[in-house]
Design a protein around this motif. Structure first.
Motif, short mmCIF file in Angstrom:
data_model
loop_
_atom_site.label_atom_id
_atom_site.label_comp_id
_atom_site.label_asym_id
_atom_site.label_seq_id
_atom_site.Cartn_x
_atom_site.Cartn_y
_atom_site.Cartn_z
N LEU A 37 0.72 -0.99 0.10
CA LEU A 37 0.05 -0.11 -0.14
C LEU A 37 0.82 1.33 -0.07
O LEU A 37 0.68 2.31 -0.59
CB LEU A 37 -1.00 -0.25 1.17
CG LEU A 37 -2.09 1.20 1.24
CD1 LEU A 37 -3.13 0.75 -0.04
CD2 LEU A 37 -2.70 1.02 2.44
N MET A 41 0.67 4.06 -2.83
CA MET A 41 0.65 5.69 -2.23
C MET A 41 1.64 6.57 -2.87
O MET A 41 1.63 7.66 -3.29
CB MET A 41 0.43 5.83 -0.97
CG MET A 41 -0.93 4.99 -0.46
SD MET A 41 -2.40 5.81 -1.18
CE MET A 41 -3.45 4.62 -0.84
N PHE A 72 -2.47 1.71 10.15
CA PHE A 72 -2.69 0.44 9.59
C PHE A 72 -1.94 -0.72 10.16
O PHE A 72 -2.28 -1.61 10.68
CB PHE A 72 -2.53 0.23 8.05
CG PHE A 72 -3.85 0.54 7.36
CD1 PHE A 72 -5.06 -0.23 7.62
CD2 PHE A 72 -3.62 1.52 6.32
CE1 PHE A 72 -6.11 0.38 6.86
CE2 PHE A 72 -4.91 1.97 5.83
CZ PHE A 72 -6.06 1.23 6.02
N LEU B 29 -7.49 -5.70 6.01
CA LEU B 29 -7.27 -5.64 4.59
C LEU B 29 -8.12 -5.22 3.92
O LEU B 29 -8.17 -4.38 2.84
CB LEU B 29 -6.91 -7.14 4.34
CG LEU B 29 -5.47 -7.71 4.68
CD1 LEU B 29 -5.33 -9.25 4.58
CD2 LEU B 29 -4.54 -6.93 3.84
N LEU B 31 -10.00 -2.56 4.93
CA LEU B 31 -9.82 -1.24 4.88
C LEU B 31 -8.85 -0.79 4.04
O LEU B 31 -9.01 0.47 3.33
CB LEU B 31 -9.34 -0.85 6.35
CG LEU B 31 -10.60 -0.49 7.17
CD1 LEU B 31 -9.94 -0.12 8.89
CD2 LEU B 31 -11.55 0.49 6.90
N MET B 32 -7.70 -1.54 3.77
CA MET B 32 -6.65 -0.96 2.94
C MET B 32 -7.30 -1.22 1.48
O MET B 32 -6.96 -0.38 0.49
CB MET B 32 -5.60 -2.10 3.08
CG MET B 32 -4.58 -1.99 4.26
SD MET B 32 -3.34 -3.25 4.00
CE MET B 32 -2.75 -3.09 5.60
N GLU B 35 -8.83 2.07 0.86
CA GLU B 35 -7.96 3.03 0.54
C GLU B 35 -7.39 3.05 -1.16
O GLU B 35 -7.27 4.20 -1.67
CB GLU B 35 -6.55 3.00 1.41
CG GLU B 35 -6.84 3.24 2.86
CD GLU B 35 -7.46 4.57 3.08
OE1 GLU B 35 -7.04 5.45 2.39
OE2 GLU B 35 -8.40 4.66 3.93
#
Lengths: 165, 99
Positions: A37, A41, A72, B29, B31-32, B35
């Motif tokens: 992630l 980003m 996270f 995961l 929630l990711m 995003e």
């Protein structure tokens, strides 16, 4: 067809983002998903720089890579999610999900290709910090104040939900 | 630059996020994946803002980032609450309301 340096940079960054995005949704290691992630980003921030959106690019780096990913990691730690790939993190809806995502992507791609196939542009100065601040503190001052209320609400809400009593 | 390359990449990110929301078991995961969807939307806002040379798109992207940060904070608080109440963080095992 001649490729400009911008197009080459876009292609390299986009390839990394595609690989990392697929990694986020396929890896069984939750820690690796968080790190993928970060890659997505950071790639997004680089694309924003290509679009001459300097302010949003650095906000993206600070808020996402600096704050959201750390949240996270705390979430992974607190809920004791598997740090190693012990069990599959994918449920039995894999094929339904793949069909849905591919269908949606086909639809989106068809629409944007149909609408903007030959549109070329050169980014202007709409993304400079000066342009954003003068717009934000004149036309968008009410939403700007409302967003601070929303952040306060989220802060109080998160504390109220997560504390032990 | 062509606008379409950014729009296709944004659509791809959004669809990968949709896939993740559907298939992921672990709540963090999921929630990711949300995003990822928000990142796709933001890329769209900024691509159109650059194409039309209009600052409003940049402002919207900033608001999306702020709301995403608030959403992650509250979302993770909920995940922690669920974990404390049920001892699990997999959405598949939360079937209390199943008829």
């Amino acid at each position: 067809m001649n490729l400009s340096p911008h197009d080459v940079a876009f292609g390299i960054i986009a390839a990394g983002m595609v690989i990392a995005a697929i990694g986020v949704v396929t890896t069984d290691n939750v820690m690796h998903a968080a790190l993928f992630l970060v890659m997505v980003m950071a790639g997004s921030a680089a694309q924003y720089l290509l679009l001459a959106a300097e302010f949003v690019a650095w906000v993206q780096v600070i808020v996402y890579i600096g704050a959201v990913v750390i949240l996270f990691l705390f979430g992974i730690m607190v809920t004791r999610a598997p740090m190693r790939a012990t069990a599959s993190q994918t449920n039995s809806q894999r094929f339904v999900g793949a069909i849905t995502a591919l269908g949606l992507f086909g639809l989106f791609a068809a629409i944007v290709v149909d609408a903007y196939e030959h549109t070329r542009f050169v980014p202007g100065d709409a993304g400079t910090t000066q342009a954003i601040s003068s717009e934000l503190f004149t036309d968008f001052i009410v939403p700007f104040e409302l967003i601070s209320l929303l952040l306060l609400g989220a802060l109080v809400g998160a504390v109220a939900l997560a504390r032990k009593d | 630059m062509q606008i379409i390359q950014f729009l296709i990449l944004a659509a791809f990110l959004f669809c990968v996020g949709v896939y993740g929301v559907i298939v992921r078991k672990n709540s963090v995961l999921v929630l990711m994946s949300i995003e990822l969807m928000l990142a796709g939307v933001n890329l769209n806002f900024l691509a159109f803002s650059a194409m039309l040379n209009d600052t409003a798109g940049q402002i919207f992207a900033l608001f999306v980032i702020a709301i995403a940060a608030a959403e992650v904070g509250v979302g993770l608080a909920l995940v922690i609450l669920i974990f404390r109440g049920f001892g699990v963080s997999d959405f598949n095992e939360l079937d209390e309301m199943k008829g």
